[in-house]
Design a protein around this motif. Structure first.
Motif, short mmCIF file in Angstrom:
data_model
loop_
_atom_site.label_atom_id
_atom_site.label_comp_id
_atom_site.label_asym_id
_atom_site.label_seq_id
_atom_site.Cartn_x
_atom_site.Cartn_y
_atom_site.Cartn_z
N HIS A 257 0.86 -1.19 0.00
CA HIS A 257 0.00 0.00 0.00
C HIS A 257 0.90 1.23 0.00
N ALA A 258 1.52 1.48 -1.14
CA ALA A 258 2.48 2.58 -1.24
C ALA A 258 1.84 3.91 -1.60
N CYS A 259 0.52 3.94 -1.73
CA CYS A 259 -0.16 5.20 -2.07
C CYS A 259 -1.14 5.65 -1.00
N GLY A 260 -1.25 4.88 0.10
CA GLY A 260 -2.09 5.32 1.20
C GLY A 260 -3.54 4.93 1.12
N HIS A 261 -3.89 4.02 0.22
CA HIS A 261 -5.30 3.63 0.12
C HIS A 261 -5.78 2.90 1.38
N ASP A 262 -4.86 2.28 2.11
CA ASP A 262 -5.21 1.68 3.39
C ASP A 262 -5.62 2.76 4.40
N VAL A 263 -4.97 3.91 4.33
CA VAL A 263 -5.37 5.05 5.16
C VAL A 263 -6.77 5.52 4.76
N HIS A 264 -7.01 5.61 3.47
CA HIS A 264 -8.31 6.08 2.99
C HIS A 264 -9.45 5.18 3.48
N VAL A 265 -9.26 3.88 3.36
CA VAL A 265 -10.30 2.93 3.78
C VAL A 265 -10.54 3.05 5.28
N THR A 266 -9.47 3.11 6.06
CA THR A 266 -9.61 3.20 7.51
C THR A 266 -10.35 4.46 7.91
N CYS A 267 -9.99 5.59 7.33
CA CYS A 267 -10.64 6.86 7.67
C CYS A 267 -12.12 6.84 7.31
N LEU A 268 -12.46 6.26 6.15
CA LEU A 268 -13.87 6.23 5.76
C LEU A 268 -14.67 5.30 6.67
N LEU A 269 -14.09 4.19 7.08
CA LEU A 269 -14.79 3.30 8.02
C LEU A 269 -14.97 3.98 9.38
N ALA A 270 -13.96 4.71 9.82
CA ALA A 270 -14.08 5.43 11.09
C ALA A 270 -15.12 6.53 11.00
N ALA A 271 -15.15 7.25 9.86
CA ALA A 271 -16.16 8.28 9.67
C ALA A 271 -17.55 7.67 9.58
N ALA A 272 -17.66 6.51 8.94
CA ALA A 272 -18.94 5.80 8.88
C ALA A 272 -19.43 5.45 10.27
N ASP A 273 -18.51 5.04 11.13
CA ASP A 273 -18.83 4.75 12.53
C ASP A 273 -19.37 5.99 13.22
N ALA A 274 -18.65 7.11 13.08
CA ALA A 274 -19.05 8.35 13.73
C ALA A 274 -20.41 8.83 13.26
N LEU A 275 -20.66 8.77 11.97
CA LEU A 275 -21.91 9.28 11.42
C LEU A 275 -23.09 8.38 11.79
N ALA A 276 -22.86 7.07 11.84
CA ALA A 276 -23.94 6.17 12.24
C ALA A 276 -24.26 6.30 13.72
N ALA A 277 -23.25 6.63 14.53
CA ALA A 277 -23.46 6.77 15.97
C ALA A 277 -24.07 8.11 16.33
N ASP A 278 -24.06 9.04 15.40
CA ASP A 278 -24.45 10.41 15.70
C ASP A 278 -25.59 10.89 14.79
N THR A 279 -26.54 10.00 14.51
CA THR A 279 -27.61 10.31 13.55
C THR A 279 -28.52 11.45 14.01
N LYS A 280 -28.51 11.76 15.31
CA LYS A 280 -29.34 12.87 15.79
C LYS A 280 -28.79 14.22 15.34
N ALA A 281 -27.54 14.22 14.91
CA ALA A 281 -26.88 15.49 14.55
C ALA A 281 -27.08 15.85 13.09
N TRP A 282 -27.66 14.95 12.28
CA TRP A 282 -27.76 15.24 10.86
C TRP A 282 -28.99 14.59 10.25
N SER A 283 -29.30 15.02 9.05
CA SER A 283 -30.45 14.46 8.34
C SER A 283 -30.12 14.41 6.85
N GLY A 284 -30.51 13.30 6.21
CA GLY A 284 -30.24 13.12 4.79
C GLY A 284 -29.84 11.69 4.52
N THR A 285 -29.13 11.48 3.44
CA THR A 285 -28.70 10.13 3.05
C THR A 285 -27.20 10.12 2.82
N LEU A 286 -26.54 9.16 3.43
CA LEU A 286 -25.09 8.99 3.31
C LEU A 286 -24.80 7.77 2.45
#
Length: 426
Positions: free
Chosen positions: A118-147
């Motif tokens: 993973h010489a271009c950082g795509h492992d970083v990209h996947v990890t960050c998106l999964l972590a953000a997915a966690d945060a957004l799913a845990a905090d659904t009262k803070a937002w409205s719409g479709t992710l």
């Protein structure tokens, strides 16, 4: 913006779990079109989020290869697509990290076994998106719409986004109002940078086969030596940028591979060049393309070749253009969250990306930004000593190793902030 409630503390954001997940992805890379480990990791993690978060992701796999998409519907509002790429590169890792890749894999493009990293950082990209997915799913009262989350294969060959679109991505997920994404880059970790308008360059890659005539190494007069021909072609091609391109126009041309022969005393009958060039102008691109064909054919004629060269396009990336309105709104969120560590007018990036295909294929705007992955002390020392070029490994290098924190913190927070920019409750 307040820290998401799922975070244990800003100091170890996003927690040891995601650091371990990143290390696992880094140690288990797959080449383009073979991203089975990352895809399986993504699906398993999204399924685990559904067991402990109020939000429920609808998960779709095997889109355009190993592509994965997930949808979290959370009331009325805009639809935001966040994208991460998953594939690795045929590079031997030389970082010396405890979690360094030692993997080898047969590249389906040429059936040769190669080291994989993973010489271009795509492992970083996947990890960050999964972590953000966690945060957004845990905090659904803070937002409205479709992710919409998209984990894309085959970015390195420039075909993954198109493959997902042709594979029915938008039959499975709603068409977004905008496409957002990011790339880790070799500058100071903790910083985020973006640019309105043209940001990442267009790229064209070719395989050029030069046909000579083989002979014994002691009888060069009986040959048409493709090695000498290839050397002349390589040198002459360098003049396209230095002597045929307007100095005010950006252009880069690289011959990345030269292959000919099997042993010392045999003159081969052919040579194969791998070539790539980058541009920010369709006019400049056209001129370089014409010069490339002219030079290769003329050098073959000068060498007395009896067979025309074969010039095959192997990949093509569109220029990535950041939408003005969307980028301005994302920039407001970044300026608030990252303050002095945010640059809204960074330089053009000569690297290339196919993320814009996800937006342009449905006529929607795109915003793509970069975030730093170089350890702060290392960057500051190299900058002070004027040794950034020598001491800071870049993407695609066997030494490329983003510092885990605050890189993961920054990338996760950027995705979280960008999504909430458009998923605000009215």
């Amino acid at each position: 913006m307040a820290e998401p409630s799922w975070l244990p503390a800003p100091s170890n954001y996003p927690g040891s779990f995601y650091e371990d997940l990143y290390k696992s992805l880094h140690a288990n890379p797959n080449l383009s079109t073979q991203e089975s480990f990352a895809a399986e990791t993504v699906c398993q993690h999204l399924e685990s989020l559904n067991t402990r978060n109020p939000g429920q992701y609808a998960i779709h796999s095997r889109i355009g290869g190993y592509g994965v998409a997930a949808v979290l519907r959370n009331g009325p509002g805009k639809t935001v697509l966040l994208r991460a790429d998953m594939d690795a590169l045929p590079v031997e890792e030389t970082t010396g990290l405890a979690y360094a890749s030692t993997k080898r894999e047969v590249d389906l493009a040429d059936q040769l076994e190669k080291p994989v990293m993973h010489a271009c950082g795509h492992d970083v990209h996947v990890t960050c998106l999964l972590a953000a997915a966690d945060a957004l799913a845990a905090d659904t009262k803070a937002w409205s719409g479709t992710l919409v989350l998209v984990f894309q294969p085959n970015e390195e060959r420039g075909k993954g986004a198109q493959a997902m679109v042709e594979g029915g991505l938008y039959d499975k997920v709603p068409v977004p109002d905008m496409v957002l994404g990011q790339h880790v880059y070799p500058f100071r970790s903790g910083q985020v940078k973006v640019r309105t308008g043209p940001f990442f360059s267009a790229a064209d890659s070719f395989r050029i086969t030069l046909f000579g005539r083989g002979a014994h190494g002691s009888m060069p007069s009986r040959s048409i030596d493709p090695v000498v021909l290839a050397a002349n072609v390589v040198l002459r091609l360098q003049g396209i940028v230095s002597r045929e391109t307007d100095p005010a126009e950006f252009a880069v041309l690289t011959v990345g591979s030269v292959q000919a022969g099997q042993t010392e005393n045999i003159i081969s009958d052919k040579a194969v060049l791998g070539l790539d060039f980058r541009t920010f102008s369709t006019v400049t691109r056209g001129r370089i393309l014409a010069a490339l064909h002219r030079i290769v054919k003329a050098e073959c004629q000068a060498s007395g070749c009896t067979r025309e060269p074969l010039i095959e396009e192997t990949r093509r990336f569109p220029m990535l253009v950041n939408d003005g309105e969307v980028t301005a709104e994302v920039g407001k969120s970044f300026a608030r969250d990252f303050r002095g560590d945010f640059d809204p007018d960074w330089a053009h990036v000569p690297a290339s990306e196919d993320v814009s295909v996800l937006a342009e294929s449905v006529g929607k705007p795109c915003c793509y930004w970069t975030f730093g992955g170089t350890e702060a002390e290392t960057w500051d020392r190299a900058e002070k000593e004027g040794k950034i070029m020598e001491d800071i490994p870049v993407n695609h290098s066997g030494y490329f190793a983003p510092v885990i924190q605050p890189t993961l913190k920054t990338g996760t927070r950027a995705l979280y902030a960008a999504a909430l920019t458009f998923l605000k409750k009215e």
